[in-house]
Enzyme design. Structure first.
Site, mmCIF file in Angstrom:
data_model
loop_
_atom_site.group_PDB
_atom_site.id
_atom_site.type_symbol
_atom_site.label_atom_id
_atom_site.label_comp_id
_atom_site.label_asym_id
_atom_site.label_seq_id
_atom_site.Cartn_x
_atom_site.Cartn_y
_atom_site.Cartn_z
ATOM 1 N N CYS A 117 67.702 73.834 66.497
ATOM 2 C CA CYS A 117 68.003 75.235 66.790
ATOM 3 C C CYS A 117 66.759 75.843 67.439
ATOM 4 O O CYS A 117 65.638 75.563 67.049
ATOM 5 C CB CYS A 117 68.335 75.949 65.485
ATOM 6 N N GLU A 152 60.806 67.103 76.842
ATOM 7 C CA GLU A 152 61.991 67.509 77.605
ATOM 8 C C GLU A 152 62.844 68.553 76.886
ATOM 9 O O GLU A 152 64.003 68.308 76.546
ATOM 10 C CB GLU A 152 62.827 66.275 77.961
ATOM 11 N N CYS A 157 71.756 76.324 71.476
ATOM 12 C CA CYS A 157 72.278 76.341 70.119
ATOM 13 C C CYS A 157 73.155 77.574 69.950
ATOM 14 O O CYS A 157 72.813 78.655 70.449
ATOM 15 C CB CYS A 157 71.119 76.368 69.125
ATOM 16 N N CYS A 159 74.313 78.680 66.846
ATOM 17 C CA CYS A 159 74.383 79.041 65.424
ATOM 18 C C CYS A 159 74.327 80.570 65.258
ATOM 19 O O CYS A 159 74.038 81.299 66.217
ATOM 20 C CB CYS A 159 73.233 78.391 64.645
ATOM 21 N N CYS A 162 71.105 82.120 66.364
ATOM 22 C CA CYS A 162 70.957 82.226 67.821
ATOM 23 C C CYS A 162 71.846 83.344 68.378
ATOM 24 O O CYS A 162 71.459 84.053 69.307
ATOM 25 C CB CYS A 162 71.261 80.886 68.488
ATOM 26 N N GLU A 309 56.374 61.078 83.512
ATOM 27 C CA GLU A 309 57.101 59.831 83.252
ATOM 28 C C GLU A 309 57.675 59.308 84.559
ATOM 29 O O GLU A 309 58.008 60.077 85.465
ATOM 30 C CB GLU A 309 58.277 60.052 82.294
ATOM 31 N N TRP A 317 69.573 53.870 81.379
ATOM 32 C CA TRP A 317 70.641 54.867 81.212
ATOM 33 C C TRP A 317 71.451 55.148 82.476
ATOM 34 O O TRP A 317 72.357 55.973 82.450
ATOM 35 C CB TRP A 317 70.067 56.154 80.639
ATOM 36 N N HIS A 360 64.762 49.524 78.218
ATOM 37 C CA HIS A 360 64.207 50.389 79.273
ATOM 38 C C HIS A 360 62.912 49.762 79.767
ATOM 39 O O HIS A 360 62.122 49.233 78.983
ATOM 40 C CB HIS A 360 63.921 51.773 78.687
#
Ligand code: GLA
Ligand code: ZN
Length: 667
Positions: A117, A152, A157, A159, A162, A309, A317, A360
């Site tokens: 959250c 990242e 959220c 909830c 939020c 990266e 992926w 990976h």
């Protein structure tokens, strides 16, 4: 200009010694191999929370102390991550409020990562606490060189906490005036007028999802929540380690956070670069990747960024994970440096034995030794990077800018009308960037509220939404001598997605551009209009504005339909500058032909006099020139003068052959 965080190009990446806690001999082997691979930095601790705080309030830093020392002894600097990207199970178990609630209203269970959250006071407090402890512990450690916040940031959220935060955010945005919200959301429509803030919930599939102004505010709120989460994370770091720079790794052109706004809070931006090389479209991948690099470089006015990266070989992926050639991998890294990266970093140093990412790519494979194609390629690149100290910190400057604006990307996505199938705002912007990149001209990618003053030419593709004052800023840029190109559906709505009244484009821009856009036609894929301009005919794809000149010179006209003969391309002189309107979309070679003319007319010079063929790109950074062959064959390059090849230490001039996937770094 120059801004340095390090004296050399950082070569390293994500390192997870905590996954090898039972085999400390591997830690020593890693040190040996890192040096062999010419690695000078490692990013540790990204997902280490359950290792450093195995139980609430119980800390275990033994392994990290050892690793920090080892890395320092081996000349490897440490980028230390805060661990909020993934939580230990005990934390979610004891404080379920830290878990994210999906749009469905269902709270996620513990698992995966990036699943928190954004508002939860407990989570924010826990994150601050662990960050404070990390900072206190390593503040004087000589290996610590930079903070890597979380990993990242993304998602949203829904909830109750939020929702409450969203309502508070709206109250502030609308000065506590619910009628201001009603006006801005055009809530007379479909009986949506609200009389209390408590009637507002986040946009949902089974709730409100058609009020575009509301969706924009939700985008802004979520983006601001990430930024405030970040501010919460860094508070103890700033206090305890004020001299250590802070960044977080961003995800390409990810739409969930306004990166152009977020960047202002970062000491430097960094991003994770995963192009799909060697799948038959390296030329296009190169242009797209260049665009993204330039977007990040432009976020802090040209300040160098980090490529936090990239993969040393394949990812795991994509649907199908093609291995790139080692040369291609190297070329991709050099491209990053050419565009302003002061680092080449990988995900990941060593492949794990288990877990989702065990296949990976990594510098060290499961075989564990250095006798691999990938390892040798990385090591070779490392030795090249070690010759580029001069480049570190160097800005590049641009005379041309393309406006790609995060908030406009939201607005473009949300509105309903015209062609609802084809929007491709990002691709549109890349299309207008490409002709310059191909001609060796540096382009900045800027938000609409950036400073326009240094540019000879600004291109604003599909700039549908204007923020406050943008129209005035465009007008004064042009009036004082700037050249500005706008394309279709230009300046239609304000920042709340309310249409400008009195005709498009907004307000005085009609006078500035000398056109009035009366209607916009949308074309199914199999119906094309044609535009005649510059003695050529171009297809019109998907969308075209039917404009009338109110003073602009007509340079192109439609060739079909009831608006045959109406203008489709115009140029208006306004003050000391010029305003072009491209009323249609063309997915073929119009942008290239038109930009070639603009370059000549405005007299925009390439960064160097080097002449290359297709898909060989030239980029200048400081005094260093990078020539990169992304074509699929060996290609000749014509050097305009004598250069030193700083990789091989030889002098080059005249015609040089650049083998496929290779590059030159010249001075
Ligand atoms: C992202 C993440 C990394 C890793 C890589 C794999 O960029 O930040 O932790 O999952 O993808 O490509
Ligand atoms: Zn929440």
């Amino acid at each position: 200009m120059e801004k340095k965080f390090f004296d050399k190009i950082i070569h390293g990446g994500d390192y997870n010694p905590d996954q090898w806690i039972d085999t400390p001999e591997i830690w020593d082997e890693d040190m040996r191999l890192m040096k062999l691979a010419n690695i000078n930095s490692a990013t540790v601790g990204i997902f280490s929370w359950s290792m450093i705080e195995p139980e609430e309030g119980v800390y275990n830093f033994g392994w990290l102390d050892t690793m920090m020392d080892k890395m320092h002894e081996n000349g490897i600097s440490v980028i230390l991550a805060t661990p909020s990207g993934a939580r230990p199970a005990w934390l979610s178990q004891k404080y379920p409020e830290v878990l994210r609630v999906e749009e469905t209203g269902i709270r996620n269970e513990y698992g995966v990562r990036h699943n928190h959250c954004l508002t939860s006071p407990v989570y924010r407090e826990k994150v601050r606490n662990i960050n404070r402890i990390l900072a206190e512990r390593y503040k004087d450690h000589p290996a610590l060189k930079m903070w890597h916040i979380s990993n990242e940031y993304g998602g949203e959220c829904h909830c109750e906490k939020c929702q409450e935060a969203y309502r508070d955010w709206l109250k502030e945005y609308y000065n506590n005036d619910i009628d201001a919200l009603n006006r801005s959301w055009w809530n007379g429509f479909w009986s949506h007028r609200l009389n209390d803030w408590s009637q507002i919930n986040s946009p949902k599939f089974r709730g409100e999802n058609h009020v575009t102004a509301m969706k924009l505010t939700w985008n802004r709120f979520v983006s601001d929540s990430h930024i405030s989460f970040y501010e919460n994370e860094i508070a103890p770091l700033r206090e305890i380690t004020p001299d250590i720079p802070i960044t977080t790794n961003l995800m390409r052109m990810y739409g969930g956070i306004d990166y152009q706004k977020f960047a202002k809070k970062l000491d430097l931006v960094s991003w994770d670069n995963y192009p799909g090389w060697d799948r038959g479209d390296n030329d296009w991948q190169a242009v797209e990747t260049a665009f993204v690099h330039d977007t990040f470089r432009s976020m802090k006015n040209g300040q160098p960024f980090f490529m936090m990266e990239s993969t040393p070989s394949q990812v795991n992926w994509h649907d199908i994970n093609k291995l790139p050639r080692a040369e291609m991998q190297n070329l991709s890294s050099i491209q990053a440096v050419a565009h302003g990266a002061d680092s080449v970093q990988y995900f990941q140093w060593r492949k794990g034995r288990g877990g989702h990412e065990k296949f990976h790519g990594a510098v060290v494979d499961h075989c564990g030794h250095e006798n691999t194609r990938v390892f040798k390629g990385i090591s070779k690149l490392g030795s090249v990077l070690s010759k580029l100290d001069k480049v570190v910190g160097k800005y590049s400057t641009a005379k041309v800018a393309v406006i790609y604006d995060w908030e406009n990307s939201w607005a473009v996505k949300h509105f309903c009308g015209y062609n609802n199938l084809r929007r491709d705002y990002l691709q549109e912007c890349i299309k207008w960037y490409k002709p310059f990149y191909e001609r060796g001209i540096t382009v900045d990618i800027i938000a609409m509220d950036a400073d326009y003053s240094g540019y000879d030419l600004i291109i604003a593709p599909f700039l549908y939404m204007l923020k406050d004052k943008t129209a005035d800023r465009i007008e004064s840029y042009i009036a004082s001598g700037g050249n500005f190109v706008a394309s279709y559906l230009f300046a239609m709505v304000d920042k709340d997605d309310l249409c400008f009244l009195g005709g498009f484009p907004a307000g005085n821009l009609k006078e500035v551009f000398g056109v009035w856009n009366e209607e916009t036609d949308a074309l199914p894929a199999d119906i094309k209009n044609k535009v005649s301009a510059f003695g050529k005919e171009y297809d019109v794809d998907h969308v075209c504005d039917i404009i009338h000149s109110t003073g602009a010179t007509v340079l192109g006209t439609y060739q079909k339909d009831f608006y045959k003969g109406e203008p489709s391309l115009t140029c208006n002189s306004y003050g000391k500058g010029k305003a072009w309107y491209v009323a249609f979309r063309n997915d073929d070679d119009f942008a290239d032909d038109f930009c070639r003319k603009l370059i000549t007319e405005i007299d925009i010079k390439p960064d160097t006099g080097i002449i290359t063929e297709k898909d060989v790109f030239v980029r200048k950074r400081g005094d260093t020139v990078f020539v990169m062959n992304f074509s699929d064959s060996d290609t000749g390059v014509l050097l305009d003068k004598e250069y030193t090849d700083i990789v091989n230490g030889v002098t080059l001039s005249g015609e040089v052959t650049l083998p496929v996937c290779s590059y030159l770094i010249l001075e």
